[in-house]
Design a protein around this motif. Structure first.
Motif, PDB file in Angstrom:
ATOM      1  N   ASN A  61     -43.113  38.936  -7.391  1.00 61.33           N
ATOM      2  CA  ASN A  61     -43.402  40.181  -6.674  1.00 61.33           C
ATOM      3  C   ASN A  61     -44.910  40.428  -6.642  1.00 61.33           C
ATOM      4  O   ASN A  61     -45.427  41.373  -7.250  1.00 61.33           O
ATOM      5  CB  ASN A  61     -42.678  41.354  -7.328  1.00 61.33           C
ATOM      6  CG  ASN A  61     -41.184  41.295  -7.109  1.00 61.33           C
ATOM      7  OD1 ASN A  61     -40.720  40.878  -6.052  1.00 61.33           O
ATOM      8  ND2 ASN A  61     -40.422  41.686  -8.117  1.00 61.33           N
ATOM      9  N   THR A 161     -48.952  43.806  -7.924  1.00 62.72           N
ATOM     10  CA  THR A 161     -47.544  43.817  -8.323  1.00 62.72           C
ATOM     11  C   THR A 161     -47.050  45.258  -8.321  1.00 62.72           C
ATOM     12  O   THR A 161     -47.847  46.192  -8.477  1.00 62.72           O
ATOM     13  CB  THR A 161     -47.343  43.216  -9.725  1.00 62.72           C
ATOM     14  OG1 THR A 161     -47.982  44.053 -10.694  1.00 62.72           O
ATOM     15  CG2 THR A 161     -47.909  41.799  -9.799  1.00 62.72           C
ATOM     16  N   PRO A 162     -45.738  45.495  -8.168  1.00 62.41           N
ATOM     17  CA  PRO A 162     -45.228  46.875  -8.142  1.00 62.41           C
ATOM     18  C   PRO A 162     -45.526  47.651  -9.416  1.00 62.41           C
ATOM     19  O   PRO A 162     -45.719  48.869  -9.380  1.00 62.41           O
ATOM     20  CB  PRO A 162     -43.721  46.682  -7.938  1.00 62.41           C
ATOM     21  CG  PRO A 162     -43.587  45.355  -7.272  1.00 62.41           C
ATOM     22  CD  PRO A 162     -44.690  44.515  -7.852  1.00 62.41           C
ATOM     23  N   THR A 163     -45.555  46.969 -10.558  1.00 61.28           N
ATOM     24  CA  THR A 163     -45.784  47.649 -11.834  1.00 61.28           C
ATOM     25  C   THR A 163     -47.252  47.647 -12.242  1.00 61.28           C
ATOM     26  O   THR A 163     -47.608  48.263 -13.239  1.00 61.28           O
ATOM     27  CB  THR A 163     -44.979  46.956 -12.947  1.00 61.28           C
ATOM     28  OG1 THR A 163     -45.416  45.592 -13.045  1.00 61.28           O
ATOM     29  CG2 THR A 163     -43.491  46.982 -12.656  1.00 61.28           C
ATOM     30  N   ASN A 164     -48.080  46.934 -11.500  1.00 63.11           N
ATOM     31  CA  ASN A 164     -49.498  46.758 -11.838  1.00 63.11           C
ATOM     32  C   ASN A 164     -49.681  45.892 -13.083  1.00 63.11           C
ATOM     33  O   ASN A 164     -50.756  45.859 -13.668  1.00 63.11           O
ATOM     34  CB  ASN A 164     -50.202  48.101 -12.040  1.00 63.11           C
ATOM     35  CG  ASN A 164     -51.673  48.030 -11.670  1.00 63.11           C
ATOM     36  OD1 ASN A 164     -52.068  47.283 -10.781  1.00 63.11           O
ATOM     37  ND2 ASN A 164     -52.498  48.808 -12.341  1.00 63.11           N
ATOM     38  N   ILE A 165     -48.626  45.194 -13.502  1.00 64.08           N
ATOM     39  CA  ILE A 165     -48.685  44.265 -14.634  1.00 64.08           C
ATOM     40  C   ILE A 165     -48.721  42.852 -14.076  1.00 64.08           C
ATOM     41  O   ILE A 165     -47.855  42.475 -13.290  1.00 64.08           O
ATOM     42  CB  ILE A 165     -47.476  44.421 -15.567  1.00 64.08           C
ATOM     43  CG1 ILE A 165     -47.431  45.835 -16.153  1.00 64.08           C
ATOM     44  CG2 ILE A 165     -47.532  43.386 -16.704  1.00 64.08           C
ATOM     45  CD1 ILE A 165     -46.206  46.094 -17.008  1.00 64.08           C
ATOM     46  N   TYR A 167     -48.504  38.653 -13.841  1.00 69.09           N
ATOM     47  CA  TYR A 167     -47.642  37.607 -14.371  1.00 69.09           C
ATOM     48  C   TYR A 167     -48.497  36.665 -15.220  1.00 69.09           C
ATOM     49  O   TYR A 167     -49.363  35.964 -14.707  1.00 69.09           O
ATOM     50  CB  TYR A 167     -47.007  36.797 -13.234  1.00 69.09           C
ATOM     51  CG  TYR A 167     -45.937  37.526 -12.460  1.00 69.09           C
ATOM     52  CD1 TYR A 167     -44.611  37.474 -12.864  1.00 69.09           C
ATOM     53  CD2 TYR A 167     -46.256  38.252 -11.317  1.00 69.09           C
ATOM     54  CE1 TYR A 167     -43.619  38.120 -12.148  1.00 69.09           C
ATOM     55  CE2 TYR A 167     -45.273  38.906 -10.592  1.00 69.09           C
ATOM     56  CZ  TYR A 167     -43.957  38.843 -11.016  1.00 69.09           C
ATOM     57  OH  TYR A 167     -42.976  39.496 -10.290  1.00 69.09           O
ATOM     58  N   TYR A 213     -44.679  38.706 -18.896  1.00 72.77           N
ATOM     59  CA  TYR A 213     -43.451  38.309 -18.228  1.00 72.77           C
ATOM     60  C   TYR A 213     -42.948  36.999 -18.826  1.00 72.77           C
ATOM     61  O   TYR A 213     -43.712  36.062 -19.036  1.00 72.77           O
ATOM     62  CB  TYR A 213     -43.701  38.108 -16.737  1.00 72.77           C
ATOM     63  CG  TYR A 213     -43.753  39.393 -15.942  1.00 72.77           C
ATOM     64  CD1 TYR A 213     -42.594  40.134 -15.718  1.00 72.77           C
ATOM     65  CD2 TYR A 213     -44.943  39.862 -15.412  1.00 72.77           C
ATOM     66  CE1 TYR A 213     -42.632  41.306 -15.007  1.00 72.77           C
ATOM     67  CE2 TYR A 213     -44.987  41.042 -14.686  1.00 72.77           C
ATOM     68  CZ  TYR A 213     -43.834  41.771 -14.477  1.00 72.77           C
ATOM     69  OH  TYR A 213     -43.871  42.932 -13.771  1.00 72.77           O
TER      70      TYR A 213
END
Length: 229
Positions: A61, A161-165, A167, A213
């Motif tokens: 993502n 990324t959607p979570t701002n985290i 990979y 992740y």
């Protein structure tokens, strides 16, 4: 380091990577394809990591978020900041580069388009010049080329990324790791991400407490007590 080199294909064998086929762009379309073989492989291609790994059945993502910057000549260098500044109200970052000032900001999600000549792109570039003029009136030369100015505009894709985290982990494909999705903080987090990934590849748990992740956090040593009727 292989500059001006395209990845043609990622080969797999037995559920793990067996090699990466590359071709030199400097030698033209007739350049021979050769295979690079390594012990471990890391995909760290920013916004282009996701489409590259889809051929392996890995769906990340990571979305290309288009951002802009304008580099402008200083008219009054003595009145410009010598350190980086953030203006949250106008959503811009300002950096001093010698006798120039660079202002960056805005974001749009519209694929992998890097053009600067569309109406939307021109409007965003003009908006950056307007915002720096509002913050530092008369300090920069914000004239357009038609008005005699020499603004330099640039655009790039932030791997968001959607979570701002990001990979930072091992993938389901053997010997393949990923280090991507840092959004606007690629340069800021680059060194720490590289160190953490090196620790993961070496079989160690990274020193920093981070939700990587693909890495299972150790569970606390607690027992859940259920009350009976």
């Amino acid at each position: 380091f292989l500059h001006s080199t395209a990845i043609e294909r990622i080969d797999t064998l037995g559920g793990q990577i067996s090699g990466v086929r590359v071709r030199s762009l400097a030698d033209g379309a007739k350049a021979p394809v050769r295979t690079l073989v390594a012990d471990q492989y890391v995909a760290a291609m920013g916004s282009y990591t996701a489409p590259m790994l889809r051929q392996l059945g890995i769906w990340l993502n990571i979305y290309p978020a288009k951002g802009y910057s304008a580099t402008l000549k200083l008219k009054r260098p003595q009145d410009a900041s010598v350190v980086s500044l953030l203006d949250d109200t106008r959503k811009i970052a300002i950096s001093r580069l010698g006798d120039e000032l660079r202002v960056a900001g805005t974001i749009e999600v519209g694929g992998y388009d890097l053009s600067l000549d569309t109406p939307l792109a021109r409007a965003r570039c003009h908006m950056l010049a307007q915002r720096i003029e509002a913050v530092l009136p008369g300090v920069c030369d914000t004239r357009t080329e038609a008005e005699g100015g020499e603004p330099r505009f640039w655009t790039g894709l932030r791997p968001a990324t959607p979570t701002n985290i990001p990979y930072i982990s091992k993938t389901p494909v053997g010997r393949l790791w990923v280090n991507a999705g840092h959004g606007t903080l690629g340069w800021t987090h680059g060194a720490g991400s590289g160190k953490a990934l090196a620790e993961l590849i070496s079989g160690e748990r990274p020193a920093m407490d981070f939700g990587f992740y693909g890495l299972q956090r150790p569970r606390p040593n607690t027992r859940r007590v259920l009350k009976g009727a």
